[in-house]
Design a protein around this motif. Sequence first.
Motif, short mmCIF file in Angstrom:
data_model
loop_
_atom_site.label_atom_id
_atom_site.label_comp_id
_atom_site.label_asym_id
_atom_site.label_seq_id
_atom_site.Cartn_x
_atom_site.Cartn_y
_atom_site.Cartn_z
N ARG A 1 -77.58 19.58 40.79
CA ARG A 1 -77.93 20.95 41.15
C ARG A 1 -79.42 21.23 40.97
N GLU B 1 -60.97 19.53 41.44
CA GLU B 1 -61.46 20.10 42.69
C GLU B 1 -61.59 21.63 42.56
N THR C 1 -70.84 30.17 36.56
CA THR C 1 -71.18 30.98 37.72
C THR C 1 -70.11 30.84 38.80
N THR C 2 -69.66 29.60 39.00
CA THR C 2 -68.63 29.33 40.01
C THR C 2 -67.35 30.09 39.66
N ASN D 1 -62.42 22.53 34.44
CA ASN D 1 -63.14 22.47 35.72
C ASN D 1 -63.59 21.04 36.05
N GLY E 1 -70.65 25.28 28.48
CA GLY E 1 -71.95 24.63 28.38
C GLY E 1 -72.70 24.60 29.70
N GLY F 1 -74.00 23.72 33.16
CA GLY F 1 -73.38 23.03 34.29
C GLY F 1 -71.87 22.95 34.28
N SER F 2 -71.22 23.71 33.38
CA SER F 2 -69.75 23.62 33.27
C SER F 2 -69.06 24.33 34.43
N GLY F 3 -69.73 25.33 35.02
CA GLY F 3 -69.13 26.05 36.15
C GLY F 3 -68.91 27.54 35.88
P1 ATP Z 1 -75.59 26.87 33.92
O1 ATP Z 1 -75.11 27.19 32.56
O2 ATP Z 1 -76.43 25.66 33.93
O3 ATP Z 1 -76.21 28.03 34.64
P2 ATP Z 1 -72.93 27.10 35.12
O4 ATP Z 1 -72.01 26.90 33.97
O5 ATP Z 1 -73.11 28.48 35.65
O6 ATP Z 1 -74.31 26.40 34.84
P3 ATP Z 1 -72.36 26.33 37.87
O7 ATP Z 1 -73.74 26.58 38.36
O8 ATP Z 1 -71.27 27.26 38.28
O9 ATP Z 1 -72.36 26.15 36.28
O10 ATP Z 1 -71.90 24.85 38.25
C1 ATP Z 1 -72.76 23.74 38.05
C2 ATP Z 1 -72.82 22.92 39.34
O11 ATP Z 1 -71.57 22.26 39.52
C3 ATP Z 1 -73.07 23.76 40.58
O12 ATP Z 1 -73.88 23.05 41.46
C4 ATP Z 1 -71.65 23.94 41.13
O13 ATP Z 1 -71.67 24.14 42.53
C5 ATP Z 1 -70.98 22.62 40.76
N1 ATP Z 1 -69.53 22.73 40.54
C6 ATP Z 1 -68.88 23.69 39.83
N2 ATP Z 1 -67.55 23.44 39.79
C7 ATP Z 1 -67.35 22.30 40.48
C8 ATP Z 1 -66.20 21.51 40.80
N3 ATP Z 1 -64.97 21.83 40.38
N4 ATP Z 1 -66.39 20.38 41.53
C9 ATP Z 1 -67.63 20.03 41.94
N5 ATP Z 1 -68.75 20.72 41.69
C10 ATP Z 1 -68.63 21.84 40.96
#
Ligand code: ATP
Length: 202
Positions: free
Chosen positions: A144, A178, A16-17, A175, A10, A12-14
């Motif tokens: 973010r 940490e 991209t990270t 996720n 979903g 902001g789940s992470g």
């Molecule tokens: P979207 O679908 O909205 O594009 P996404 O699923 O690609 O989001 P990310 O952009 O990777 O999600 O992560 C959302 C935010 O949470 C970013 O600012 C990222 O740096 C942060 N983040 C990711 N993983 C962690 C973590 N384990 N601890 C703290 N912050 C995190």
Amino acid sequence: SKFVVGLTGGIGSGKTTVANLFAAEGVALVDADIVAREVVAPGSKGLEAIVTHFGAEILTPEGELDRAKLRQRIFSHPKEREWLNQLLHPMIRQEMLAQVEKATSAYVIMVVPLLFENGLDRLVNRTLVVDISPELQINRTVKRDNVDASQVNNIISSQCSRSEKLARADDIIDNQGEISTLKREVLALHQRYLQLSGTDNA
Ligand code: ATP
């Protein structure tokens, strides 16, 4: 053909990270959001078809697709939305598969925010869901993007539910901890995918 892992989760789940951690291991990424922009870039067949359908007022003065205007045009017009989806979804699908075949890594990660919603799980060998609670989705996205919690909540509600994603996942990355924990989870999955892709190609 290549072993493909569909990475989803979903807002902001992470995703991209996580994708960047796989990329650091040398895994090729195919990103649905990037492909979706490529198929309507200036000079593309996709943009040409959109201009023929909606008129040149759908372009910015620079000749690019005016996404805000397009959103307005389809917002309360389900037939127009359907027309657009029928145009773009096959193009996006085809381009993603083309990028997969061009990749030279042992396997490919396809990053698709709406993998299950849009039925793109049918294109992949395995699905990987990045999982966090809705509370953390809101916290991290607000931080973010500097948006309202209520806006994030609306997007969460429009996406396939956490429980449905988890039920449909082959693999799950938690996720909620940490980044260091996340890295370990990614490395373990990377080893698993190297094994699976080797077996698949044998
Ligand atoms: P979207 O679908 O909205 O594009 P996404 O699923 O690609 O989001 P990310 O952009 O990777 O999600 O992560 C959302 C935010 O949470 C970013 O600012 C990222 O740096 C942060 N983040 C990711 N993983 C962690 C973590 N384990 N601890 C703290 N912050 C995190």
